[in-house]
Scaffold this motif. Structure first.
Motif, short mmCIF file in Angstrom:
data_model
loop_
_atom_site.label_atom_id
_atom_site.label_comp_id
_atom_site.label_asym_id
_atom_site.label_seq_id
_atom_site.Cartn_x
_atom_site.Cartn_y
_atom_site.Cartn_z
N ALA A 54 14.79 11.35 -10.32
CA ALA A 54 14.95 9.73 -10.37
C ALA A 54 16.08 9.16 -10.55
O ALA A 54 16.87 9.82 -11.42
CB ALA A 54 14.03 9.45 -11.66
N PRO A 55 16.46 8.01 -10.03
CA PRO A 55 17.79 7.40 -10.25
C PRO A 55 18.05 6.56 -11.40
O PRO A 55 18.06 5.38 -11.10
CB PRO A 55 17.80 6.58 -8.53
N ILE A 56 18.20 7.09 -12.41
CA ILE A 56 18.15 6.55 -13.62
C ILE A 56 19.58 5.64 -13.99
O ILE A 56 19.40 4.93 -14.82
CB ILE A 56 17.78 7.34 -14.89
N ASN A 57 20.47 5.93 -13.05
CA ASN A 57 21.72 5.30 -13.12
C ASN A 57 21.62 3.85 -12.39
O ASN A 57 22.52 3.11 -12.61
CB ASN A 57 22.71 6.14 -12.33
N TYR A 58 20.46 3.78 -11.76
CA TYR A 58 20.40 2.43 -11.00
C TYR A 58 19.22 1.58 -11.73
O TYR A 58 18.27 2.15 -12.03
CB TYR A 58 20.15 2.72 -9.60
N TYR A 59 19.34 0.38 -11.54
CA TYR A 59 18.16 -0.64 -12.18
C TYR A 59 17.12 -0.53 -11.09
O TYR A 59 17.30 -0.12 -9.94
CB TYR A 59 18.55 -1.97 -12.07
N PRO A 60 15.99 -0.50 -11.43
CA PRO A 60 14.93 -0.48 -10.55
C PRO A 60 14.52 -1.79 -9.57
O PRO A 60 14.71 -2.50 -10.17
CB PRO A 60 13.50 0.11 -11.53
#
Length: 356
Positions: A54-60
């Protein structure tokens, strides 16, 4: 010198925070209408791998996350309906209340029902109108229609099935409320997966109707994902006031994964529905227990001494919800979430010993 208490709103200082009961170690938790089953080990391992990516470094980006279409496909939400995602149904209740918070606007709800309807009305300066149910927790339609006519509420909440009583009101009565309403009607179907009826097929076809659901009661309370389906004229306005990043990447990824395994959910919902029938029958055998009908994943009962039975269960490591004292109609009432067969057996043992 001005103190903090001089700055904070007086009405908020007089409010009471929503109480979440502490869970003693090893206790059986049957107080909050959660599903007692966890995903099987193989699913949890697959989910762990998915969450690792999951790209948790980016805002959803909630608008393009795809969960709306997954929900639409899973629950057959009509194509004409827009879908809004919320950080649990609680956020959607709050934001829909804010949406209509004009001076002197009114919010109407049935009582007893979910306490957050009244709480958010107060929070946003709305006039709250509570219409009591009948003594058997059925809907008093003449009183409700009279209150609608008198107060002309901008917003009506109907919990269907109702929390904390479990009753599913007669569909024709709810339809009459929708017909009479001058404003938005939210049908809160948090327990819809356990009920025989739903207004979800009508979502999007009526401008005033919003149908609200959640993943919390079907095994994923920890995700905090609720959704509202309704006409674009309401949902598009709601989108303007929802926080831009109100969901999170891990919850969105888990929700996608969970709905890919919805057969597992249906299997365990069916188990709980069977256990609900069993618990209703077993509890009704006690002369001192009045059992109310339920279309939810819990049962509400009335006993001679709710405090004493609540304490007896808690002393045996079983946590349920004491409703007594929350509303006059809930006098001496307790609410049991439906657990696993083993958990329910333990409840019945303690109840039998209490009344024996």
């Amino acid at each position: 010198m001005m103190s903090v208490s001089d700055i904070i709103r007086t009405d908020i200082q007089q409010m009471t925070a929503y109480a979440v009961a502490a869970l003693p170690p090893g206790a059986i938790k049957l107080d909050a209408m959660e599903m007692p089953y966890r995903l099987p080990e193989a699913f949890r391992q697959a989910l762990a791998a998915k969450l690792a990516d999951a790209p948790i470094n980016y805002y959803p980006n909630v608008a393009t996350c795809g969960l709306q279409e997954t929900l639409r496909d899973t629950f057959q939400i009509p194509s004409c309906a827009r879908i809004a995602l919320g950080n649990g149904s609680d956020e959607l209740i709050q934001m829909i209340s804010l949406l209509v918070a004009k001076p002197d606007a009114a919010v109407l709800a049935l009582e007893p029902s979910f306490v957050m309807y009244k709480h958010n009305a107060a929070l946003f300066g709305l006039n709250y109108v509570g219409v009591p149910l009948n003594e058997d927790f059925t809907l008093n339609l003449p009183s409700t229609l009279a209150a609608i006519e008198q107060h002309q509420p901008a917003l009506i909440f109907v919990s269907y099935p109702n929390n904390p009583t479990g009753i599913a009101f007669e569909r024709k009565q709810v339809e009459a409320i929708i017909e009479a309403a001058p404003g938005v009607v939210v049908i809160d179907e948090a327990y819809g997966s356990f009920s025989r009826d739903s207004f979800l097929p009508l979502a999007g076809s009526m401008e005033k109707l919003v149908v609200m659901r959640t993943l919390s009661k079907i095994g994923f309370a920890g995700l905090r994902i609720g959704y509202a389906a309704g006409h674009p004229s309401v949902i598009d306005e709601l989108a303007k006031i929802l926080p831009p990043y109100n969901m999170n990447q891990l919850s969105l990824a888990t929700a996608h994964f969970a709905l890919q395994h919805y057969d597992w959910v249906l299997e365990h919902v069916d188990i709980l529905k069977q256990q609900r029938v069993r618990m209703q029958q077993e509890l009704a055998k006690f002369d001192d227990v009045e059992v109310f009908d339920s279309e939810a994943n819990f049962i509400t009962v009335r006993v001679p001494d709710a405090d004493a039975l609540f304490t007896a269960l808690k002393e045996q490591g079983i946590l349920i919800k004491k409703l007594h004292g929350g509303h006059p109609l809930l006098n001496q009432c307790l609410r049991f979430t439906i657990g696993t067969p083993e958990q329910n057996n333990r409840v019945l043992e303690v109840v039998n010993a209490f009344f024996g």
